[in-house]
Design an enzyme around this catalytic site. Structure first.
Site, PDB file in Angstrom:
ATOM      1  N   GLU A 265       0.764  -1.243   0.063  1.00 54.69           N
ATOM      2  CA  GLU A 265       0.142   0.036   0.032  1.00 54.69           C
ATOM      3  C   GLU A 265       0.769   1.141   0.089  1.00 54.69           C
ATOM      4  O   GLU A 265       1.515   1.478   0.937  1.00 54.69           O
ATOM      5  CB  GLU A 265      -1.002  -0.226   1.341  1.00 54.69           C
ATOM      6  CG  GLU A 265      -2.101   0.803   0.958  1.00 54.69           C
ATOM      7  CD  GLU A 265      -2.049   2.118   1.759  1.00 54.69           C
ATOM      8  OE1 GLU A 265      -1.695   2.934   0.925  1.00 54.69           O
ATOM      9  OE2 GLU A 265      -2.401   2.246   3.007  1.00 54.69           O
ATOM     10  N   CYS A 299      -1.450   8.784   2.747  1.00 53.39           N
ATOM     11  CA  CYS A 299      -1.008   8.388   1.377  1.00 53.39           C
ATOM     12  C   CYS A 299      -2.368   8.868   0.613  1.00 53.39           C
ATOM     13  O   CYS A 299      -2.093   8.912  -0.796  1.00 53.39           O
ATOM     14  CB  CYS A 299      -0.909   6.848   1.586  1.00 53.39           C
ATOM     15  SG  CYS A 299      -1.892   6.261   2.555  1.00 53.39           S
ATOM     16  N   GLU A 396       4.670  13.042  -4.290  1.00 52.89           N
ATOM     17  CA  GLU A 396       4.066  13.035  -3.199  1.00 52.89           C
ATOM     18  C   GLU A 396       4.716  13.818  -2.086  1.00 52.89           C
ATOM     19  O   GLU A 396       5.965  13.547  -1.934  1.00 52.89           O
ATOM     20  CB  GLU A 396       3.763  11.588  -2.484  1.00 52.89           C
ATOM     21  CG  GLU A 396       2.947  11.384  -1.520  1.00 52.89           C
ATOM     22  CD  GLU A 396       2.830  10.062  -0.828  1.00 52.89           C
ATOM     23  OE1 GLU A 396       3.722   9.044  -0.876  1.00 52.89           O
ATOM     24  OE2 GLU A 396       1.554   9.785  -0.414  1.00 52.89           O
TER      25      GLU A 396
END
Ligand code: ADP
Length: 498
Positions: A265, A299, A396
């Site tokens: 993940e 996330c 990110e």
């Protein structure tokens, strides 16, 4: 501060005994090499305590404990009892909610009030998978009249679980609960920035009555303990949550060792798309929560905000007003929404992204600076005047930083929404049902929220398209990560073959 426990104090939890050792076989032990590392309080940069550091040798010992439990007593445990143990652990999380939330706030810097929600969600997840433990079933399949075939689900075995620091205990619960429900045993490595909650939870695991070796909790670094788990020849499966870069190295380690099963993940750069017909005040609340919740350290954070051109100017003004009301400060203060970033390293990474955005010509609408001079606090930051190729639009950031941009048509919203290598989450804000469904269907993301954001639930699968991951956590889907399928084919009758 030596030995395997130390007394700590938090404003909300009072004094408590913090375990500092490695939890292997239901015992607290020091690492073989006696190494320790420091744990920092991100709100004031001071050292909270030291904990034992697992090295490769300790990983071997923990894996051996998990193997022994898996091949021995745990294999014989009934599904019903596995479920009962998870439910008991869930109850202990609820009973110790204030303490666990205090430890999370101290260790991670997250607002105590938000940490309480994390712990409730941990309890929900543990209870949910407790319910699944005795509902894992196979099937019977007819092929020929002289054959009886059954297909059964078996636990995958010894699982290494490597978790990040942004939701230390929630990731802990998300990982151990389905593995235990399926009958696996676990060695879980917490993140080096936030080991404290997992160690407190280990005591609850023992109290709940889990047999020795079923859940082993180790603290340590990624490049040593984490890498040793990922390449271990006696680990059957590795489940990881963290950055895409580290996810790649885990996949490589699995490929280069025993081809253990892998679920990942990973990161995201999720689009939050607001159409002109949306309820603007609601949309602003969710956009604000989408990026600034947990200090942007999610996330699935909605870090790319696309607003339809006809409402863009009004939206930006109102969003700025809203974001400036987010209270940034002491995690234990009553009104705090945003605490410090987790570490100096993360703080520096985020400040470098802010610098890169400014240098690329994006406009800082609000924020862009450190807040205060002690602790890793960063002002909520909104960039406008961004282009798709900018680093702040592609990478990110994992902090309280977002970029806002405009679109004119639905087609354009879908195109820009999908214009990254990630695919973890996305959101659409609109009152039009067709727009909601058409855009949700077209977005390449594992989760799409409509008129909401970050509303994860343990019953709903979560995971990534594209480079955001492999496999799904939560819901029934997560069980398949921890099960393997066995086909048994029985020839009936006594006729000789051939
Ligand atoms: P971050 O850069 O934000 O710390 P990571 O993805 O590197 O995020 O870390 C998430 C988890 O992965 C942590 O528990 C960390 O110790 C672990 N980790 C980091 N590098 C490795 C690696 N090479 N192999 C296995 N685990 C790792």
């Amino acid at each position: 501060m030596s030995g395997l426990t130390t007394t700590l104090e938090t404003p909300t939890g009072g004094k408590y005994e913090q375990p500092t050792g490695l939890f292997i076989n239901n015992e607290w032990v020091k690492g073989v090499d006696g190494k320790e590392f420091e744990v920092y309080n991100p709100a004031n940069e001071s050292v909270t305590c030291k904990v034992s550091e697992a090295t490769e040798k300790d990983v071997d010992i923990a894996v051996a404990a998990a193997r022994k439990a898996f091949e021995g007593p745990w294999r014989k445990e009934t599904p019903e009892n596995r479920g009962k143990l998870l439910v008991k652990l869930s109850e202990l999380f609820e009973k110790n909610l204030d303490l666990l939330a205090s430890v999370e706030a101290l260790d991670n810097g997250k607002a105590y009030n938000m940490a309480k929600v994390d712990i409730s969600m941990c309890a929900g997840t543990l209870r949910y998978y407790g319910g699944w433990a005795d509902k894992i079933e196979g099937r019977v399949t007819d092929t020929t009249p002289d054959t009886f075939n059954y297909i059964k689900k078996e636990p995958v075995g010894v699982c290494a679980q490597i978790i990040p620091w942004n939701f230390p205990l929630l990731m802990f619960a998300w990982k151990i609960a389905p593995a235990i429900a399926c009958g696996c045993t676990v060695v879980i490595k917490t993140a080096e920035q936030t080991p404290l909650g997992g160690l407190v939870a280990a005591n609850l695991i023992k109290e709940a009555g889990f047999p020795p070796g079923v859940i082993n909790v180790i603290s340590g670094f990624g490049k040593t303990a984490g890498a040793a788990l990922a390449s271990h020849m006696d680990v059957d499966k590795v489940a990881f949550t963290g950055s895409t870069v580290t996810g790649r190295s885990i996949l490589k380690a699995a490929a280069g060792s025993n081809l253990k099963k892998v679920t990942l993940e990973l990161g995201g750069k999720s689009p939050n798309i607001v159409f002109a017909d949306a309820d603007i005040d609601n949309a602003i609340s969710w956009v604000n929560f989408g990026i600034f919740f947990n200090h942007g350290q999610c996330c699935c954070a909605g870090s790319r905000i696309y607003v339809q051109d006809t409402i863009y100017d009004k939206f930006v003004e109102k969003f700025k007003e809203r974001a400036q009301k987010n209270v940034v400060g002491d995690p234990f203060a009553k009104d705090t929404f945003q605490g410090p970033q987790v570490s100096q390293l993360q703080f520096d990474r985020i400040m470098n992204y802010i610098k890169a955005g400014k240098e690329a010509g994006a406009k800082v609408e609000i924020g862009g600076n450190r807040k205060g001079d002690k602790g890793y606090f960063i002002e909520p930051t909104i960039f406008s005047n961004v282009t798709e190729d900018m680093k702040i639009m592609q990478e990110e950031i994992f902090g309280p930083v977002c970029a806002i941009s405009k679109f004119s048509t639905q087609e354009e919203a879908i195109r820009v929404g999908n214009a990254t290598t990630y695919g973890l989450a996305a959101a659409v804000h609109t009152k039009n049902l067709n727009t909601a469904i058409e855009v949700s269907n077209a977005l390449k993301a594992g989760t799409v929220w409509v008129n909401t954001y970050n509303t994860l639930h343990h019953q709903m699968p979560f995971g990534g398209y594209k480079e955001s991951g492999i496999g799904r956590e939560l819901g029934e889907d997560a069980l398949s990560n921890y099960l393997q399928t066995k086909t048994v084919s029985i020839r009936l009758g006594d006729a000789l073959f051939g």
